[in-house]
Design a protein around this motif. Structure first.
Motif, PDB file in Angstrom:
ATOM      1  N   UNK A  30       0.839  -0.988   0.071  1.00  0.00           N
ATOM      2  CA  UNK A  30      -0.058   0.071  -0.097  1.00  0.00           C
ATOM      3  C   UNK A  30       0.890   1.221  -0.044  1.00  0.00           C
ATOM      4  N   UNK A  31       0.209   2.159  -0.078  1.00  0.00           N
ATOM      5  CA  UNK A  31       1.045   3.593  -0.087  1.00  0.00           C
ATOM      6  C   UNK A  31       1.571   3.837   1.293  1.00  0.00           C
ATOM      7  N   UNK A  32       2.789   4.502   1.251  1.00  0.00           N
ATOM      8  CA  UNK A  32       3.072   4.818   2.691  1.00  0.00           C
ATOM      9  C   UNK A  32       2.525   5.452   3.774  1.00  0.00           C
ATOM     10  N   UNK A  33       1.399   6.344   3.331  1.00  0.00           N
ATOM     11  CA  UNK A  33       0.641   7.023   4.188  1.00  0.00           C
ATOM     12  C   UNK A  33      -0.427   6.154   4.839  1.00  0.00           C
ATOM     13  N   UNK A  34      -0.405   5.007   4.462  1.00  0.00           N
ATOM     14  CA  UNK A  34      -1.732   3.973   5.056  1.00  0.00           C
ATOM     15  C   UNK A  34      -1.454   3.724   6.371  1.00  0.00           C
ATOM     16  N   UNK A  35      -1.390   4.567   7.402  1.00  0.00           N
ATOM     17  CA  UNK A  35      -1.362   4.335   8.813  1.00  0.00           C
ATOM     18  C   UNK A  35      -2.740   4.572   9.245  1.00  0.00           C
ATOM     19  N   UNK A  36      -3.254   3.759  10.117  1.00  0.00           N
ATOM     20  CA  UNK A  36      -4.519   3.948  10.560  1.00  0.00           C
ATOM     21  C   UNK A  36      -4.632   3.789  12.141  1.00  0.00           C
ATOM     22  N   UNK A  37      -5.387   4.531  12.848  1.00  0.00           N
ATOM     23  CA  UNK A  37      -5.373   4.783  14.379  1.00  0.00           C
ATOM     24  C   UNK A  37      -6.921   4.389  14.667  1.00  0.00           C
ATOM     25  N   UNK A  38      -6.883   3.352  15.564  1.00  0.00           N
ATOM     26  CA  UNK A  38      -8.395   3.195  16.392  1.00  0.00           C
ATOM     27  C   UNK A  38      -8.041   2.694  17.829  1.00  0.00           C
ATOM     28  N   UNK A  39      -8.946   3.181  18.658  1.00  0.00           N
ATOM     29  CA  UNK A  39      -8.556   2.903  20.075  1.00  0.00           C
ATOM     30  C   UNK A  39      -7.331   3.268  20.344  1.00  0.00           C
ATOM     31  N   UNK A  40      -6.678   2.457  20.941  1.00  0.00           N
ATOM     32  CA  UNK A  40      -5.219   2.767  21.485  1.00  0.00           C
ATOM     33  C   UNK A  40      -4.238   2.412  20.404  1.00  0.00           C
ATOM     34  N   UNK A  41      -4.720   1.712  19.494  1.00  0.00           N
ATOM     35  CA  UNK A  41      -3.652   1.078  18.406  1.00  0.00           C
ATOM     36  C   UNK A  41      -3.445   2.020  17.112  1.00  0.00           C
ATOM     37  N   UNK A  42      -2.079   1.684  16.640  1.00  0.00           N
ATOM     38  CA  UNK A  42      -1.949   2.202  15.292  1.00  0.00           C
ATOM     39  C   UNK A  42      -1.559   1.098  14.115  1.00  0.00           C
ATOM     40  N   UNK A  43      -1.962   1.125  13.159  1.00  0.00           N
ATOM     41  CA  UNK A  43      -1.646  -0.089  12.249  1.00  0.00           C
ATOM     42  C   UNK A  43      -1.089   0.370  11.005  1.00  0.00           C
ATOM     43  N   UNK A  44       0.148   0.012  10.498  1.00  0.00           N
ATOM     44  CA  UNK A  44       0.799   0.740   9.292  1.00  0.00           C
ATOM     45  C   UNK A  44       0.736  -0.882   8.235  1.00  0.00           C
ATOM     46  N   UNK A  45      -0.245  -0.410   7.308  1.00  0.00           N
ATOM     47  CA  UNK A  45      -0.465  -1.669   6.439  1.00  0.00           C
ATOM     48  C   UNK A  45       0.758  -2.045   5.689  1.00  0.00           C
ATOM     49  N   UNK A  46       1.244  -0.676   5.294  1.00  0.00           N
ATOM     50  CA  UNK A  46       2.501  -1.112   4.316  1.00  0.00           C
ATOM     51  C   UNK A  46       3.678  -1.572   5.069  1.00  0.00           C
ATOM     52  N   UNK A  47       4.029  -1.420   6.033  1.00  0.00           N
ATOM     53  CA  UNK A  47       4.956  -2.036   6.812  1.00  0.00           C
ATOM     54  C   UNK A  47       4.704  -3.261   7.491  1.00  0.00           C
ATOM     55  N   UNK A  48       3.415  -3.746   7.507  1.00  0.00           N
ATOM     56  CA  UNK A  48       2.680  -4.798   8.230  1.00  0.00           C
ATOM     57  C   UNK A  48       3.051  -4.771   9.629  1.00  0.00           C
ATOM     58  N   UNK A  49       3.135  -3.447  10.269  1.00  0.00           N
ATOM     59  CA  UNK A  49       3.357  -3.593  11.801  1.00  0.00           C
ATOM     60  C   UNK A  49       1.887  -2.967  12.461  1.00  0.00           C
TER      61      UNK A  49
END
Ligand code: CA
Length: 237
Positions: free
Chosen positions: A129-148
């Motif tokens: 995915x593109x580099x800016x695909x970071x997603x926050x919800x609750x107290x979580x952050x997900x980076x789909x590109x880095x798979x972290x």
């Protein structure tokens, strides 16, 4: 998360306007060009998630634009719009690298369904995915590109399947995803198979991300239908 970016190349402004209005209503970002040369230049500059391409353009033709895009990117889905319903013209577009075509005049409802389907499928065959695909919800952050992912329980590496499933949920936040859709989007299998795999997977996501996995606030079960992701969840189910 910002919506998918769509490159639209269409010289008929009355068509372009309707298309843009409807895509933006769906949360997509649209870059519109009336000519192929400018569209190709824009494509060089930044990535797009989908290309919608009129076949008959002033200047270079839609087929040439299609070829040019394919030389640069073998994966971005391309939807060709064509005024000609002849079989030969459709085949020509597909052989130049288009993934699907729609014959004018088309209904906007059908158009949107086609776009949504193409974007969903592209999520399946495009792991990056593109580099800016970071997603926050609750107290979580997900980076789909880095798979972290970063959660209150610690940092996680996500598997390809987990990324696909999270992406499906994030793209359709708040909507019910039925079991068949999730199975197809994540595993690419028909709905009859392995539905328990899906349930086990949801259990896993809850363990990663839910403050109380037994009483989920984000990955909700919708009884008899499927699952729903909510970003700012309350455990109401
Ligand atoms: Ca045209």
């Amino acid at each position: 998360m910002s919506g998918p970016r769509i490159l639209l190349v269409e010289d008929e402004l009355h068509i372009a306007r309707g298309v843009i209005f409807n895509l933006e209503q769906e949360g997509y970002q649209v870059c519109h060009f009336e000519q192929g040369e400018a569209a190709l230049a824009a494509f060089e500059q930044s990535p797009f998630d989908l290309v919608i391409l009129d076949r008959m353009l002033p200047g270079i033709s839609g087929l040439e634009v299609c070829r040019g895009i394919r030389q640069r990117d073998s994966r971005v889905p391309i939807l060709m719009l064509t005024a000609m319903g002849k079989e030969r013209d459709r085949v020509r577009g597909l052989s130049e690298g288009a993934d699907d075509y729609l014959t004018k005049p088309f209904s906007l409802a059908e158009f949107l369904l086609r776009v949504q389907g193409m974007l969903r499928r592209s999520g399946w065959y495009r792991p990056q995915l593109r580099a800016n695909d970071r997603y926050n919800f609750g107290e979580n952050q997900v980076d789909l590109e880095q798979q972290r992912a970063w959660t209150p329980r610690g940092e996680l590496s996500l598997t390809d399947l987990e990324v696909r499933m999270l992406r499906s949920f994030f793209q359709r936040e708040g909507e019910v995803l039925n079991r068949a859709e999730l199975l197809e989007a994540v595993w690419g299998v028909s709905p009859e198979t392995e539905t328990r795999t899906l349930d086990n997977f949801i259990v896993r996501l809850r363990k990663y991300f839910e403050p109380d996995p037994a009483n989920p606030a984000h990955f909700l079960t919708v009884r008899g239908r499927g699952y729903r992701f909510v970003r700012n969840g309350f455990s109401s189910e």
